[in-house]
Scaffold this motif. Sequence first.
Motif, PDB file in Angstrom:
ATOM      1  N   GLY A  41      49.921  48.152  53.960  1.00 50.03           N
ATOM      2  CA  GLY A  41      49.070  47.440  53.423  1.00 50.03           C
ATOM      3  C   GLY A  41      48.901  46.812  51.917  1.00 50.03           C
ATOM      4  O   GLY A  41      48.162  46.307  51.089  1.00 50.03           O
ATOM      5  N   LEU A  42      49.963  47.642  50.761  1.00 47.69           N
ATOM      6  CA  LEU A  42      50.143  47.070  49.113  1.00 47.69           C
ATOM      7  C   LEU A  42      51.027  46.424  49.238  1.00 47.69           C
ATOM      8  O   LEU A  42      51.772  45.596  47.957  1.00 47.69           O
ATOM      9  N   THR A  43      51.799  45.969  50.366  1.00 52.64           N
ATOM     10  CA  THR A  43      52.677  45.007  50.895  1.00 52.64           C
ATOM     11  C   THR A  43      52.498  43.700  48.979  1.00 52.64           C
ATOM     12  O   THR A  43      51.311  43.495  49.298  1.00 52.64           O
ATOM     13  N   GLY A  44      52.946  43.931  48.239  1.00 54.24           N
ATOM     14  CA  GLY A  44      52.729  42.359  47.076  1.00 54.24           C
ATOM     15  C   GLY A  44      51.444  42.734  46.456  1.00 54.24           C
ATOM     16  O   GLY A  44      51.520  41.028  45.400  1.00 54.24           O
ATOM     17  N   PHE A  45      51.309  44.168  46.166  1.00 56.02           N
ATOM     18  CA  PHE A  45      50.211  44.027  45.485  1.00 56.02           C
ATOM     19  C   PHE A  45      50.420  43.751  43.790  1.00 56.02           C
ATOM     20  O   PHE A  45      51.126  44.237  43.295  1.00 56.02           O
ATOM     21  N   ASP A  46      49.937  43.242  43.280  1.00 54.33           N
ATOM     22  CA  ASP A  46      49.671  42.873  41.505  1.00 54.33           C
ATOM     23  C   ASP A  46      48.800  42.706  41.030  1.00 54.33           C
ATOM     24  O   ASP A  46      48.886  41.722  40.026  1.00 54.33           O
TER      25      ASP A  46
ATOM     26  N   ARG B  72      52.234  39.746  52.568  1.00 56.42           N
ATOM     27  CA  ARG B  72      51.084  40.114  51.304  1.00 56.42           C
ATOM     28  C   ARG B  72      50.285  41.450  52.047  1.00 56.42           C
ATOM     29  O   ARG B  72      49.708  41.104  53.462  1.00 56.42           O
ATOM     30  N   GLY B  73      50.039  42.372  51.411  1.00 50.12           N
ATOM     31  CA  GLY B  73      49.066  43.228  52.466  1.00 50.12           C
ATOM     32  C   GLY B  73      47.763  42.963  52.264  1.00 50.12           C
ATOM     33  O   GLY B  73      47.368  42.435  51.478  1.00 50.12           O
ATOM     34  N   VAL B  74      46.524  43.781  53.092  1.00 51.81           N
ATOM     35  CA  VAL B  74      46.003  43.810  53.541  1.00 51.81           C
ATOM     36  C   VAL B  74      44.794  43.988  51.815  1.00 51.81           C
ATOM     37  O   VAL B  74      44.027  43.154  51.527  1.00 51.81           O
ATOM     38  N   PHE B  75      44.955  45.092  51.549  1.00 51.77           N
ATOM     39  CA  PHE B  75      44.877  45.403  50.257  1.00 51.77           C
ATOM     40  C   PHE B  75      44.651  44.309  49.369  1.00 51.77           C
ATOM     41  O   PHE B  75      44.112  44.714  47.910  1.00 51.77           O
ATOM     42  N   THR B  76      45.801  43.567  48.721  1.00 45.85           N
ATOM     43  CA  THR B  76      45.568  42.507  48.616  1.00 45.85           C
ATOM     44  C   THR B  76      44.404  41.424  48.293  1.00 45.85           C
ATOM     45  O   THR B  76      44.644  40.806  47.741  1.00 45.85           O
ATOM     46  N   SER B  77      43.748  41.891  49.809  1.00 49.15           N
ATOM     47  CA  SER B  77      43.026  41.120  49.424  1.00 49.15           C
ATOM     48  C   SER B  77      41.571  41.154  50.205  1.00 49.15           C
ATOM     49  O   SER B  77      41.218  42.202  50.222  1.00 49.15           O
ATOM     50  N   ARG B  78      41.069  40.083  50.798  1.00 43.36           N
ATOM     51  CA  ARG B  78      39.645  40.190  51.471  1.00 43.36           C
ATOM     52  C   ARG B  78      39.038  40.040  52.193  1.00 43.36           C
ATOM     53  O   ARG B  78      38.036  39.496  52.869  1.00 43.36           O
ATOM     54  N   SER B  79      40.484  39.584  53.561  1.00 43.09           N
ATOM     55  CA  SER B  79      39.836  39.751  54.647  1.00 43.09           C
ATOM     56  C   SER B  79      39.410  40.929  55.456  1.00 43.09           C
ATOM     57  O   SER B  79      40.109  41.698  55.188  1.00 43.09           O
ATOM     58  N   PRO B  80      39.071  40.672  56.005  1.00 41.17           N
ATOM     59  CA  PRO B  80      38.031  41.225  56.919  1.00 41.17           C
ATOM     60  C   PRO B  80      38.770  42.607  57.461  1.00 41.17           C
ATOM     61  O   PRO B  80      39.233  43.338  58.418  1.00 41.17           O
ATOM     62  N   ALA B  81      40.372  41.864  58.599  1.00 44.08           N
ATOM     63  CA  ALA B  81      41.176  42.608  59.581  1.00 44.08           C
ATOM     64  C   ALA B  81      42.069  43.286  58.215  1.00 44.08           C
ATOM     65  O   ALA B  81      42.402  43.367  56.939  1.00 44.08           O
ATOM     66  N   ARG B  82      41.533  44.837  58.786  1.00 45.82           N
ATOM     67  CA  ARG B  82      42.166  46.050  57.880  1.00 45.82           C
ATOM     68  C   ARG B  82      41.455  47.608  58.379  1.00 45.82           C
ATOM     69  O   ARG B  82      40.642  47.659  59.344  1.00 45.82           O
TER      70      ARG B  82
END
Lengths: 133, 133
Positions: A41-46, B72-82
């Motif tokens: 889930g951290l993939t591409g985190f910048d 891009r991992g889900v933790f880079t986003s605010r998508s509810p899917a996580r």
Amino acid sequence: MECDPIGTAHTPFETTSEAPRQGFHEDAAGVVELVPAAREGLTGFDADRVVVVWWADRADRSVLTLARDPERGVFTSRSPARPNPVCISECRVDAVDAEAGRLDLRGVDMADGSPVIDLKATVDVQCWTDDST
Amino acid sequence: MECDPIGTAHTPFETTSEAPRQGFHEDAAGVVELVPAAREGLTGFDADRVVVVWWADRADRSVLTLARDPERGVFTSRSPARPNPVCISECRVDAVDAEAGRLDLRGVDMADGSPVIDLKATVDVQCWTDDST
């Protein structure tokens, strides 16, 4: 609704009450370490900042008003004591190691050892990213 | 870690994907209605803004990268899917009826019928209150 920890917060604060009020001690350093199953889930985190959603596992879940002011309900505050002790801490990101599932943070206020249940990258201190797809 | 709903969000959005991206449609109106057992937590609530913490109960909890961009991992986003679909929506408060456990809000983006798990009053759009006692 069952939350599974995605990781753990490591901070200088033994208990939540020792943690600084938000905005103070902006330099307090801490680490969030993800469990192997969540690291992808951290993939591409910048991002420069991240919202750490954590569970105050030592908080009193039975109270609805503040101990120091019974005229104020817990929803008027950010006290961890509340029915669901979900806490939100926005931190600066010093370093990310996605493969190791490790974020080095500044401005932490989590109690040491608290379970982390979510992370959300933010664009800056005023404004969250817009990925609610 | 088990979350119990403290209430329900009523919004114009049938699904999360219909909900506006944050910052758009700032005027979308919605209501958070608390269960009787949680209403005392609204005592003295007089903030202009509130962070609504809600559970995207229709989200896919099995994904760790974004469907539209697997880099891009889900933790880079605010998508509810996580893994834990805990969503955070900062809304304006139009009216509060603490006794009825009702908040009338603007700028909502919750999916209609979503369980609400927490509320945190905020002082303004940039800055949360400092009650981490």
